[in-house]
Enzyme design. Structure first.
Site, PDB file in Angstrom:
ATOM      1  CD  GLU A   1      46.547  34.780  43.573  1.00  0.00           C
ATOM      2  OE1 GLU A   1      47.397  34.022  42.840  1.00  0.00           O
ATOM      3  OE2 GLU A   1      46.574  35.902  43.211  1.00  0.00           O
TER       4      GLU A   1
ATOM      5  CB  CYS B   1      42.018  43.252  46.938  1.00  0.00           C
ATOM      6  SG  CYS B   1      41.797  42.402  45.458  1.00  0.00           S
TER       7      CYS B   1
ATOM      8  CB  CYS C   1      37.078  34.279  36.235  1.00  0.00           C
ATOM      9  SG  CYS C   1      36.425  34.825  35.722  1.00  0.00           S
TER      10      CYS C   1
ATOM     11  CB  CYS D   1      40.105  39.116  30.255  1.00  0.00           C
ATOM     12  SG  CYS D   1      38.209  39.441  31.115  1.00  0.00           S
TER      13      CYS D   1
ATOM     14  CB  CYS E   1      43.168  37.971  33.491  1.00  0.00           C
ATOM     15  SG  CYS E   1      42.279  37.550  35.320  1.00  0.00           S
TER      16      CYS E   1
ATOM     17  CB  CYS F   1      43.740  39.303  39.774  1.00  0.00           C
ATOM     18  SG  CYS F   1      42.884  39.164  38.223  1.00  0.00           S
TER      19      CYS F   1
HETATM   20  N1  SAH Z   1      36.742  39.767  37.856  1.00  0.00           N
HETATM   21  C1  SAH Z   1      35.508  40.913  37.840  1.00  0.00           C
HETATM   22  C2  SAH Z   1      37.432  41.771  39.141  1.00  0.00           C
HETATM   23  C3  SAH Z   1      38.704  41.114  39.163  1.00  0.00           C
HETATM   24  S1  SAH Z   1      39.534  41.345  38.605  1.00  0.00           S
HETATM   25  C4  SAH Z   1      36.445  42.502  37.096  1.00  0.00           C
HETATM   26  O1  SAH Z   1      37.363  41.548  35.786  1.00  0.00           O
HETATM   27  O2  SAH Z   1      36.789  43.347  37.244  1.00  0.00           O
HETATM   28  C5  SAH Z   1      40.391  43.005  38.954  1.00  0.00           C
HETATM   29  C6  SAH Z   1      40.875  43.587  38.034  1.00  0.00           C
HETATM   30  O3  SAH Z   1      42.084  43.036  37.919  1.00  0.00           O
HETATM   31  C7  SAH Z   1      40.072  44.006  36.660  1.00  0.00           C
HETATM   32  O4  SAH Z   1      40.109  45.421  36.336  1.00  0.00           O
HETATM   33  C8  SAH Z   1      40.911  42.515  35.988  1.00  0.00           C
HETATM   34  O5  SAH Z   1      40.903  44.145  34.287  1.00  0.00           O
HETATM   35  C9  SAH Z   1      42.443  43.506  36.492  1.00  0.00           C
HETATM   36  N2  SAH Z   1      43.397  42.856  36.075  1.00  0.00           N
HETATM   37  C10 SAH Z   1      43.422  41.113  35.859  1.00  0.00           C
HETATM   38  N3  SAH Z   1      44.677  40.511  35.744  1.00  0.00           N
HETATM   39  C11 SAH Z   1      45.747  42.038  35.603  1.00  0.00           C
HETATM   40  C12 SAH Z   1      46.747  41.893  35.335  1.00  0.00           C
HETATM   41  N4  SAH Z   1      47.505  41.273  34.804  1.00  0.00           N
HETATM   42  N5  SAH Z   1      47.618  43.673  35.787  1.00  0.00           N
HETATM   43  C13 SAH Z   1      47.002  44.604  36.153  1.00  0.00           C
HETATM   44  N6  SAH Z   1      45.728  44.270  36.045  1.00  0.00           N
HETATM   45  C14 SAH Z   1      44.744  42.884  36.043  1.00  0.00           C
HETATM   46 FE1  SF4 Z   2      37.225  37.289  35.076  1.00  0.00          FE
HETATM   47 FE2  SF4 Z   2      40.509  37.834  35.432  1.00  0.00          FE
HETATM   48 FE3  SF4 Z   2      38.156  38.354  33.453  1.00  0.00          FE
HETATM   49 FE4  SF4 Z   2      38.433  39.533  35.700  1.00  0.00          FE
HETATM   50  S1  SF4 Z   2      39.695  40.111  34.487  1.00  0.00           S
HETATM   51  S2  SF4 Z   2      36.566  38.509  34.046  1.00  0.00           S
HETATM   52  S3  SF4 Z   2      38.688  38.014  37.145  1.00  0.00           S
HETATM   53  S4  SF4 Z   2      39.192  36.359  33.830  1.00  0.00           S
END
Ligand code: SAH
Ligand code: SF4
Length: 354
Positions: free
Chosen positions: A94, A107, A114, A118, A121, A338
């Site tokens: 995406e 973005c 990944c 997390c 996410c 994301c």
């Molecule tokens: N992996 C990297 C970059 C991609 S995620 C990272 O974790 O920083 C980009 C941002 O989107 C991160 O700050 C992540 O914590 C946030 N993010 C992921 N899932 C989300 C959600 N459901 N709602 C809001 N922010 C989210």
């Molecule tokens: Fe990976 Fe999502 Fe965590 Fe970013 S927020 S490191 S994309 S699992």
């Protein structure tokens, strides 16, 4: 002969083929380079100022990564546009275009899935499939840029905040930045790039040495060890103290301000003691904090707080003189966080197939 990825090829590499293999003048390489990186044209048949016999031969030496746009969603307010691309072997990624104020921010994804998983996410729920190549990252940019160019507009900023952890794909990410920064191509200033990381220590220190002009954003989300351990498993490998130490080194070497992203999750990280802990953690930094309302993900036990609660958290930081912004929710109607569109699309495809 192994074909060359034309997005990643330097002008010199193109010149070598043009002169040595195609027996043409050097300037033809410049024409090809200009078609690729400025006109954003990826069909050799449309390289009209190059002779037809030559155009036909280009396929023997060069290729483009196959990114096909399989879905575009636009939010109701028209400020967020989301592209879903399939890679040549059918994997999905995406890319999100955000149009607000007078910025046009793209973005991009850096990985398919990944591995860091997390807990909040959507991307983290997917199987990790691969690192994207530099050209697959650049192609996301070129596709969106081409769309904007139809209206005489251009992307102003690029953030590595799509699917994946950019620091697990450090070399390709840096290569993609250098391609887009190249003065004879898109010439995007390094100041207009932001890399977001969940906190990979080695690469944070590496970046301080390699690229002082890029912006760095850290996904913090909690400064309580026990909370961050749960929502971001990477915290068990590099805890908040390791992270602080690496960021202080980064700050010392680059003199850059560090952006901290902090997702607001109801009943998890927005109470008074979380605010106090965050304020204390930030003390030694020249920091900017971006508060982001959590975008709910189906099946996850996390909720977006009420506007009132988010505002209260914001005010606690503001009162302590933290440099903080509360980001408006963008594109919730198209699941702009994301990984969310990919999850939705795959579900639809599965339902269709069953
Ligand atoms: N992996 C990297 C970059 C991609 S995620 C990272 O974790 O920083 C980009 C941002 O989107 C991160 O700050 C992540 O914590 C946030 N993010 C992921 N899932 C989300 C959600 N459901 N709602 C809001 N922010 C989210
Ligand atoms: Fe990976 Fe999502 Fe965590 Fe970013 S927020 S490191 S994309 S699992």
């Amino acid at each position: 002969m192994k074909k060359i990825d034309l997005i990643e090829a330097s002008l010199k590499e193109i010149e070598d083929i043009v002169v040595e293999k195609l027996n043409l003048k050097k300037y033809v390489a410049k024409q090809i380079f200009d078609f690729v990186h400025n006109k954003l044209e990826f069909d050799f048949n449309n390289y009209t100022n190059i002779k037809k016999e030559v155009r036909e031969k280009l396929n023997d030496y060069f290729y483009f990564p196959q990114l096909k746009c399989v879905n575009i969603l636009e939010s109701e307010d028209k400020e967020t546009k989301k592209f879903l691309f399939s890679l040549d072997n059918k994997m999905l990624i995406e890319t999100v275009l955000l149009l607000h104020n007078n910025r046009k921010t793209l973005c991009v994804s850096s990985q398919v899935g990944c591995p860091l998983k997390c807990d909040f996410c959507a991307t983290g729920t997917m199987k990790f499939e691969k690192n994207l190549s530099a050209s697959e990252i650049v192609m996301q940019f070129y596709y969106a840029q081409k769309e904007l160019m139809k209206n005489g507009e251009r992307i102003s900023n690029l953030v590595y905040m799509g699917m994946g952890e950019p620091f697990l794909n450090y070399n390709s990410v840096m290569k993609s930045i250098n391609i887009l920064n190249y003065e004879k191509g898109q010439n995007i200033s390094k100041r207009n790039f932001t890399i977001s990381t969940s906190g990979l220590i080695k690469e944070i220190k590496q970046l301080a040495r390699d690229e002082k002009q890029l912006h760095l954003a850290i996904s913090l989300h909690s400064t309580k060890q026990e909370v961050r351990d749960i929502i971001m498993p990477i915290n068990k490998r590099y805890d908040l103290e390791n992270l602080k130490e690496a960021l202080l080194e980064y700050q010392k070497i680059t003199n850059n301000r560090v952006t901290f992203e902090y997702i607001l999750i109801d009943e998890l990280n927005i109470d008074k003691s979380s605010a106090m802990s965050l304020i204390a953690y930030l003390k030694p930094f020249n920091a900017h904090v971006n508060l982001i309302p959590y975008n709910e993900v189906a099946g996850k036990p996390y909720n977006t707080p009420s506007s009132k609660k988010m505002k209260e958290f914001y005010n606690m930081l503001k009162t302590a003189n933290v440099n903080v912004t509360l980001r408006e929710t963008k594109g919730q109607d198209i699941k702009a966080a994301c990984g969310q569109l990919k999850v939705k699309k795959e579900k639809e495809l599965n339902e269709k197939n069953n």
